[in-house]
Design an enzyme around this catalytic site. Structure first.
Site, PDB file in Angstrom:
ATOM      1  N   ASP A 109       0.829  -1.207   0.000  1.00  0.00           N
ATOM      2  CA  ASP A 109       0.000   0.000   0.000  1.00  0.00           C
ATOM      3  C   ASP A 109       0.864   1.258   0.000  1.00  0.00           C
ATOM      4  O   ASP A 109       0.716   2.129  -0.833  1.00  0.00           O
ATOM      5  CB  ASP A 109      -0.981   0.003   1.179  1.00  0.00           C
ATOM      6  CG  ASP A 109      -0.305  -0.218   2.539  1.00  0.00           C
ATOM      7  OD1 ASP A 109       0.924  -0.456   2.591  1.00  0.00           O
ATOM      8  OD2 ASP A 109      -1.020  -0.172   3.562  1.00  0.00           O
ATOM      9  N   ASP A 112       6.867   3.851   3.556  1.00  0.00           N
ATOM     10  CA  ASP A 112       7.126   5.029   4.388  1.00  0.00           C
ATOM     11  C   ASP A 112       8.600   5.020   4.778  1.00  0.00           C
ATOM     12  O   ASP A 112       9.457   5.485   4.036  1.00  0.00           O
ATOM     13  CB  ASP A 112       6.182   4.976   5.592  1.00  0.00           C
ATOM     14  CG  ASP A 112       6.225   6.230   6.438  1.00  0.00           C
ATOM     15  OD1 ASP A 112       7.036   7.125   6.148  1.00  0.00           O
ATOM     16  OD2 ASP A 112       5.453   6.324   7.407  1.00  0.00           O
ATOM     17  N   VAL A 162      -2.353   9.018   5.756  1.00  0.00           N
ATOM     18  CA  VAL A 162      -3.510   8.950   4.856  1.00  0.00           C
ATOM     19  C   VAL A 162      -4.350   7.703   5.123  1.00  0.00           C
ATOM     20  O   VAL A 162      -3.843   6.688   5.617  1.00  0.00           O
ATOM     21  CB  VAL A 162      -3.074   8.973   3.373  1.00  0.00           C
ATOM     22  CG1 VAL A 162      -2.422  10.307   3.026  1.00  0.00           C
ATOM     23  CG2 VAL A 162      -2.128   7.830   3.048  1.00  0.00           C
TER      24      VAL A 162
HETATM   25  P1  5GP Z   1       7.181   1.514   6.682  1.00  0.00           P
HETATM   26  O1  5GP Z   1       7.573   0.190   7.238  1.00  0.00           O
HETATM   27  O2  5GP Z   1       7.630   1.726   5.265  1.00  0.00           O
HETATM   28  O3  5GP Z   1       7.560   2.647   7.586  1.00  0.00           O
HETATM   29  O4  5GP Z   1       5.615   1.569   6.712  1.00  0.00           O
HETATM   30  C1  5GP Z   1       4.867   0.814   5.837  1.00  0.00           C
HETATM   31  C2  5GP Z   1       3.524   0.456   6.437  1.00  0.00           C
HETATM   32  O5  5GP Z   1       3.102   1.421   7.391  1.00  0.00           O
HETATM   33  C3  5GP Z   1       2.486   0.458   5.369  1.00  0.00           C
HETATM   34  O6  5GP Z   1       2.376  -0.806   4.760  1.00  0.00           O
HETATM   35  C4  5GP Z   1       1.246   0.861   6.135  1.00  0.00           C
HETATM   36  O7  5GP Z   1       0.632  -0.271   6.686  1.00  0.00           O
HETATM   37  C5  5GP Z   1       1.753   1.740   7.244  1.00  0.00           C
HETATM   38  N1  5GP Z   1       1.654   3.165   6.904  1.00  0.00           N
HETATM   39  C6  5GP Z   1       2.662   4.027   6.645  1.00  0.00           C
HETATM   40  N2  5GP Z   1       2.198   5.256   6.361  1.00  0.00           N
HETATM   41  C7  5GP Z   1       0.852   5.171   6.441  1.00  0.00           C
HETATM   42  C8  5GP Z   1      -0.221   6.117   6.248  1.00  0.00           C
HETATM   43  O8  5GP Z   1      -0.051   7.304   5.909  1.00  0.00           O
HETATM   44  N3  5GP Z   1      -1.478   5.646   6.425  1.00  0.00           N
HETATM   45  C9  5GP Z   1      -1.751   4.352   6.780  1.00  0.00           C
HETATM   46  N4  5GP Z   1      -3.028   4.018   6.943  1.00  0.00           N
HETATM   47  N5  5GP Z   1      -0.769   3.437   6.961  1.00  0.00           N
HETATM   48  C10 5GP Z   1       0.504   3.851   6.794  1.00  0.00           C
END
Ligand code: 5GP
Length: 187
Positions: A109, A112, A162
């Site tokens: 999805d 981040d 978001v």
């Molecule tokens: P990362 O491990 O890259 O920091 O985060 C990835 C996961 O964090 C995504 O798959 C998602 O589940 C969650 N995530 C990161 N940013 C957002 C956001 O803006 N909204 C939502 N609903 N989930 C997020």
């Protein structure tokens, strides 16, 4: 439904501006599907959908790929019910399909910090796929997409949290057809 204002489903809540409309999402996903169709011509890619956030994207993407795709699901958790990453990725549900020799497309999805993706990549690469590419609907402007080996990106977005189109805040808003900025109580 064309009205993109916070709908009756969510009228009591904390939805900010619409970041991406239903039409914008649909159009871009068709483009990605066409690209995947071209890139994987003659092959039978396996879409690995990262639950739960990528379910809507993965569904639409699969409809847009004109190849005999297969789909399997994996679930990880790093956020719990918070809007901040816990810094620890946990495998919640593993795949059923054997990845050895498969052309795998990991469908995310949002990328981040990249923590989730790094974890998933390590885990999937260890299973001997013929190829492994990453397709994400969203990526933060700050994300190191090249370093993370992300091949397909729908939209690059700024830092706001978001919701909608599969993405949640404490399990809410996944059923919105569009993406909106989440505005918590203390905003
Ligand atoms: P990362 O491990 O890259 O920091 O985060 C990835 C996961 O964090 C995504 O798959 C998602 O589940 C969650 N995530 C990161 N940013 C957002 C956001 O803006 N909204 C939502 N609903 N989930 C997020």
């Amino acid at each position: 439904m064309t009205d993109e204002s916070p709908s009756r489903l969510t009228s009591d809540d904390h939805l900010g501006r619409v970041l991406l409309s239903e039409e914008q999402l649909a159009q871009r996903i068709i483009e990605i599907g066409e690209q995947v169709t071209e890139d994987y011509a003659g092959r039978r890619p396996l879409l690995v959908c990262v639950l739960r956030g990528a379910y809507a994207f993965c569904t639409e993407l699969a409809f847009s790929i004109d190849l005999p795709v297969e789909i399997d699901f994996i679930a990880v958790s790093s956020y719990g019910s918070s809007t901040r990453t816990s810094g620890v990725v946990r495998l919640v549900k593993d795949l059923d399909v054997d990845l050895s020799g498969r052309d795998v497309i990991l469908v995310e999805d949002i990328v981040d910090t990249g923590l989730t993706l790094r974890y998933l990549r390590r885990s999937l690469e260890a299973r001997g796929p013929a190829s492994l590419e990453v397709c994400t609907l969203l990526a933060r402007e700050s994300a190191d997409l090249e370093g993370l080996g992300v091949r397909y990106v729908g939209f690059t977005i700024p830092g706001d949290f978001v919701v909608g189109f599969g993405l949640d805040a404490a399990e809410r808003y996944r059923n919105l057809r569009y993406l909106a900025v989440y505005e918590p109580e203390d905003h």
